[in-house]
Design a protein around this motif. Structure first.
Motif, PDB file in Angstrom:
ATOM      1  N   ALA A  50     -37.539  -8.339  19.114  1.00  0.00           N
ATOM      2  CA  ALA A  50     -36.144  -7.978  18.857  1.00  0.00           C
ATOM      3  C   ALA A  50     -35.998  -6.470  18.956  1.00  0.00           C
ATOM      4  N   GLY A  93     -34.845  -7.911  13.168  1.00  0.00           N
ATOM      5  CA  GLY A  93     -33.982  -8.752  13.982  1.00  0.00           C
ATOM      6  C   GLY A  93     -32.500  -8.550  13.774  1.00  0.00           C
ATOM      7  N   ASN A  94     -32.123  -7.904  12.643  1.00  0.00           N
ATOM      8  CA  ASN A  94     -30.723  -7.595  12.354  1.00  0.00           C
ATOM      9  C   ASN A  94     -29.821  -8.809  12.560  1.00  0.00           C
ATOM     10  N   HIS A  95     -30.069  -9.854  11.788  1.00  0.00           N
ATOM     11  CA  HIS A  95     -29.374 -11.133  11.951  1.00  0.00           C
ATOM     12  C   HIS A  95     -27.961 -11.085  11.366  1.00  0.00           C
ATOM     13  N   SER A  96     -27.107 -11.962  11.860  1.00  0.00           N
ATOM     14  CA  SER A  96     -25.732 -12.051  11.374  1.00  0.00           C
ATOM     15  C   SER A  96     -25.713 -12.626   9.967  1.00  0.00           C
ATOM     16  N   THR A 100     -26.368 -16.402   9.889  1.00  0.00           N
ATOM     17  CA  THR A 100     -27.777 -16.700  10.172  1.00  0.00           C
ATOM     18  C   THR A 100     -28.645 -16.401   8.965  1.00  0.00           C
ATOM     19  N   ARG A 101     -28.438 -15.256   8.338  1.00  0.00           N
ATOM     20  CA  ARG A 101     -29.254 -14.895   7.167  1.00  0.00           C
ATOM     21  C   ARG A 101     -29.075 -15.906   6.054  1.00  0.00           C
ATOM     22  N   PRO A 125     -36.911 -15.854   9.141  1.00  0.00           N
ATOM     23  CA  PRO A 125     -36.993 -14.460   9.602  1.00  0.00           C
ATOM     24  C   PRO A 125     -37.517 -13.566   8.488  1.00  0.00           C
ATOM     25  N   ASN A 153     -34.149  -9.086   4.699  1.00  0.00           N
ATOM     26  CA  ASN A 153     -33.085  -9.321   5.685  1.00  0.00           C
ATOM     27  C   ASN A 153     -31.757  -8.723   5.234  1.00  0.00           C
TER      28      ASN A 153
END
Length: 458
Positions: free
Chosen positions: A114, A119-122, A125-126, A140, A364
């Motif tokens: 990434a 990964g800087n998830h939305s 998603t988190r 993650p 996260n």
């Protein structure tokens, strides 16, 4: 003819009642004195035969590792922690290494590459990983980019298979201080790792503590691990979050860990701490309550008011996100959790699904918003499944097991660092966070009404 001389008991001994009264009086006074001393010093009981090692390292006077200690005004201790016999603790902790090779449940981690380390998830998603019911699900948990350390350091980290004590200094922000009170067998079972960047290494070299020509660094008990931060985050504080919350991934074979902020000096043997605060309490992790705040929003408002994070509007977005998704103020219904706000400078963990999942979810959230880890703490803890078993111990305990120092005011080469405010900690937070560009964070209005005791809120 002489007089008959007779002897008699002193008058005070003629009365049995008086004798018993005096005995009771002196016993009571002794116990009162003992309790008073125990409360004032928060004694921790351990074996009197515990060996104490000599000083572990001699620093040059220019380094000033003991300058600027922060005194505590707390004069009583109502919740002393009792330690078991040192040798019994060593034996019990050692047995975890041999008897816990196959823990129940295994957390699997997301693999891949990434743009950022995590990964800087939305948001969606988190949050989708909070309910962890399937062990096959990959969570993650960072490491979507290579963690830039040397192979020799990585091998040493893999070999640490019992207890690890971890800290970090980035941007030459603190001093390296040696722990105190170690028992004679502690270093056989405990590893000490300090993560640093190039700026900190240069400061250590300036004082003659390391040589940049060396491939490996050691200062006292601490193995110094240099991290190439250019491949990670621009914010040094966020780089420090990696060893703080992903310690179970950096040290995959360790059974227990202690995170200690570099502003602290550990004053008690880490084996005794792990045993007393984690093992004996049968919890996944232990962390101190915050000395002043109970509710997450109190900490958020203090963060905004005292400029602990520069982007106040982003703080508002973060709090609104949590409020919209179920963040509630602390109340008796949240027990056994004693507070929603920790002092996260000292974290003790038993590595397993509970603490590992909590740490991944926390990381996260910190990557998504900011490295202020007290803000997502309660939201993650309260919404994750399975629940994490947590011992939130009293502040007075924290103040006895660790000595706090101020951050470096200047770097080792004399340049001025960012000024650290010492007054913000003692003042009550004001609602600066609620008004950004003239608008109020309405998504947190219910939270605030409950927190402020407005019972008429519908």
């Amino acid at each position: 003819m002489g007089k008959l001389i007779t002897t008699s008991k002193p008058l005070i001994l003629h009365s049995k009642l008086l004798c018993f009264s005096l005995l009771y009086l002196f016993t009571t006074l002794f116990l009162a004195l003992y309790i008073t001393l125990s409360q004032s010093k928060c004694f921790f009981r351990s074996s009197p035969l515990d060996p104490i090692q000599n000083p572990l390292f001699s620093y040059p006077s220019s380094y000033g590792e003991h300058k600027y200690a922060v005194s505590t005004t707390r004069s009583t201790c109502s919740s002393p922690v009792f330690f078991s016999d040192y040798l019994d603790v060593v034996k019990e902790i050692k047995n975890f290494r041999t008897n816990n090779q196959a823990p129940s449940g295994v957390l699997r981690y997301m693999q891949g590459n990434a743009d950022s380390f995590g990964g800087n998830h939305s948001t969606l998603t988190r949050f989708s990983y909070f309910d962890h019911q399937n062990d096959a699900t990959q969570v993650p948990c960072g490491f979507l980019k290579k963690f830039p350390i040397s192979d020799s350091d990585r091998i040493a980290m893999d070999k640490c298979d019992n207890v690890v004590v971890v800290s970090a200094i980035f941007n030459d922000h603190d001093k390296i201080r040696q722990p105190k009170g170690l028992g004679s067998k502690t270093l056989e079972h405990v590893c000490f790792f300090m993560f640093v960047d190039d700026v900190t290494i240069k400061g250590l070299e300036h004082h003659g503590l390391v040589s940049t020509k060396s491939r490996e660094y050691k200062i006292g008990v601490w193995r110094i691990v240099k991290v190439a931060k250019e491949d990670l985050y621009q914010n040094p504080a966020m780089n420090g979050i990696i060893p703080k919350y992903l310690v179970h991934r950096l040290f995959p074979n360790s059974q227990f860990s202690i995170w200690i902020d570099a502003k602290l000096q550990l004053m008690v043997d880490p084996l005794l701490l792990i045993h007393s605060l984690v093992v004996s309490e049968n919890v996944d992790m232990a962390i101190s309550k915050h000395p002043f705040y109970v509710h997450t929003m109190e900490e958020a408002m203090a963060t905004a008011r005292w400029n602990k994070w520069w982007d106040v509007n982003a703080l508002k977005v973060q709090m609104e996100t949590y409020c919209e998704n179920g963040l509630q103020p602390w109340g008796p219904n949240k027990q056994p959790y004693a507070s929603d706000v920790p002092d996260s400078a000292l974290i003790l963990r038993r590595h397993g699904v509970g603490s590992n999942l909590f740490s991944c979810l926390m990381f996260n959230e910190l990557e998504a918003f900011n490295p202020r880890d007290q803000l997502p703490f309660a939201f993650v803890r309260d919404h994750m499944k399975p629940k994490v078993r947590m011992n939130m111990f009293e502040v007075e305990v924290f103040e006895q097991v660790a000595l706090e120092y101020r951050h470096n005011l200047k770097s080792s080469e004399g340049t001025t660092s960012k000024k650290v405010s010492s007054s913000g900690r003692t003042k009550r937070a004001h609602p600066d966070l609620l008004y950004v560009n003239g608008s109020c964070c309405s998504k947190c209005q219910k939270y605030l009404s409950i927190m402020w005791g407005e019972s008429n809120y519908q």
